[in-house]
Design a protein around this motif. Structure first.
Motif, short mmCIF file in Angstrom:
data_model
loop_
_atom_site.label_atom_id
_atom_site.label_comp_id
_atom_site.label_asym_id
_atom_site.label_seq_id
_atom_site.Cartn_x
_atom_site.Cartn_y
_atom_site.Cartn_z
N LEU A 68 8.37 -2.96 -7.63
CA LEU A 68 7.15 -3.20 -6.86
C LEU A 68 7.44 -3.26 -5.38
O LEU A 68 6.79 -2.57 -4.57
CB LEU A 68 6.50 -4.51 -7.32
CG LEU A 68 5.68 -4.49 -8.61
CD1 LEU A 68 5.24 -5.89 -8.97
CD2 LEU A 68 4.47 -3.58 -8.44
N LEU A 72 6.42 -0.40 -2.41
CA LEU A 72 5.66 -0.77 -1.21
C LEU A 72 6.42 -0.41 0.06
O LEU A 72 5.83 0.13 1.01
CB LEU A 72 5.36 -2.27 -1.24
CG LEU A 72 4.35 -2.73 -2.30
CD1 LEU A 72 4.26 -4.26 -2.31
CD2 LEU A 72 2.98 -2.12 -2.05
N ALA A 206 1.93 7.92 -4.09
CA ALA A 206 2.33 6.67 -4.74
C ALA A 206 2.99 6.90 -6.09
O ALA A 206 3.88 6.14 -6.49
CB ALA A 206 1.11 5.77 -4.91
N ILE A 258 0.45 -0.70 -14.03
CA ILE A 258 0.37 -1.18 -12.65
C ILE A 258 0.21 -0.02 -11.68
O ILE A 258 -0.63 -0.05 -10.77
CB ILE A 258 1.63 -2.00 -12.30
CG1 ILE A 258 1.70 -3.28 -13.13
CG2 ILE A 258 1.65 -2.35 -10.80
CD1 ILE A 258 0.61 -4.28 -12.85
N TRP A 262 -3.04 0.91 -9.31
CA TRP A 262 -2.85 1.05 -7.87
C TRP A 262 -3.46 2.36 -7.37
O TRP A 262 -4.26 2.38 -6.43
CB TRP A 262 -1.36 0.99 -7.56
CG TRP A 262 -1.02 1.08 -6.10
CD1 TRP A 262 -1.88 0.99 -5.04
CD2 TRP A 262 0.27 1.28 -5.52
NE1 TRP A 262 -1.20 1.11 -3.86
CE2 TRP A 262 0.10 1.31 -4.12
CE3 TRP A 262 1.55 1.45 -6.06
CZ2 TRP A 262 1.18 1.48 -3.25
CZ3 TRP A 262 2.61 1.63 -5.19
CH2 TRP A 262 2.42 1.65 -3.81
#
Length: 281
Positions: A68, A72, A206, A258, A262
């Motif tokens: 995670l 980011l 992403a 997840i 996102w």
């Protein structure tokens, strides 16, 4: 009603029904994928899953905290590199529509937008990873920034083209310098459209895995050093989903959910922002 009119109305309704049916069928695969990932991943997600590191093989539990944070950081630095260049490039193209350099730039942007992501990863591997003799999150950010760049450029250009020329003319008539007119009047008026393009570009990169295989490489430990290998959600999903261990498969399903949420959230924000901007103008 005359027979030929009834025939035309019936034909129109028939083709309208066909269009609606085909449009509905286009959404079926999306909802099937969403349902399957939600079913497999929802039971794996909890607070410990989000804040813990992956456990060794054979140990129960574990989480995706390193992936995670890594995702980011990699996406943040990619955006930091791509957004200023992309916005400035879009401004130039919108202000110089027919120059030779503008036409060449548009061609380069179109070609870059169609370049496969794995090719970008290989190029960055030979440009950055191999000379430095180490994988790194920074090289991954550079690869993702190159993929972001054409989306930001074209979205900025098309947004600014929709603005009325009177905005710029009014600023110039007041005696403002050209650069201040662009940065203080024209660009703020198209801010929502530009932001929607940036969000769309972030959503685009992403979930990219191929470029990170050759650049960031992955890291089973928690790391915030961008000059060293770093884990990310797409890499974790790829590595764990192809492993023979059930514990890692569980982590991969949770991480996939997840990542899906996102990207879905970013796309929804983009749609809302674009719709509001279109209504405003």
């Amino acid at each position: 009603m005359k027979p030929h009119i009834k025939y035309r109305l019936g034909k129109s309704k028939f083709f309208k029904a066909i269009v609606i049916l085909l449009s509905t069928l286009c959404t079926v695969p999306l909802f099937l994928i969403l349902f399957y990932i939600l079913r497999e991943g929802i039971t794996r997600i909890n607070w410990h899953f989000l804040v813990n590191l992956p456990k060794p093989v054979g140990e129960a539990g574990g989480g995706i905290a390193n992936a995670l944070v890594g995702s980011l950081l990699i996406v943040f630095f990619a955006a930091l590199m791509a957004i200023p260049v992309g916005v400035m490039g879009g401004i130039y193209l919108s202000e110089n529509k027919k120059s030779r350099l503008a036409n060449l730039t548009r061609l380069a942007v179109d070609v870059l937008q169609g370049t496969p992501s794995i090719v970008v990863g290989i190029v960055i591997y030979f440009w950055i990873v191999k000379p430095l003799s180490t994988f790194s999150a920074l090289s991954g950010s550079v690869a993702l920034a190159i993929m972001m760049l054409p989306i930001v450029v074209r979205s900025t250009e098309e947004t600014l083209k929709l603005l009325p020329a009177s905005l710029k003319e009014a600023g110039l008539a007041l005696g403002l310098p050209y650069q201040r007119v662009i940065l203080r009047i024209v660009l703020p008026c198209g801010f929502s459209g530009v932001i929607s393009g940036i969000i769309l570009a972030v959503a685009r990169i992403a979930g990219e895995t191929a470029p990170l295989l050759f650049t960031a490489f992955g890291n089973p430990f928690f790391s915030t050093n961008i000059f060293k290998p770093m884990q990310s959600l797409p890499l974790l999903i790829f590595n764990y989903a192809t492993s023979p261990y059930d514990e890692w498969h569980d982590l991969a399903w949770g991480a996939a959910l997840i990542l899906l949420l996102w990207v879905l959230l970013l796309n929804i924000i983009t749609k809302i922002t674009t719709r509001r901007w279109k209504i405003q103008f």
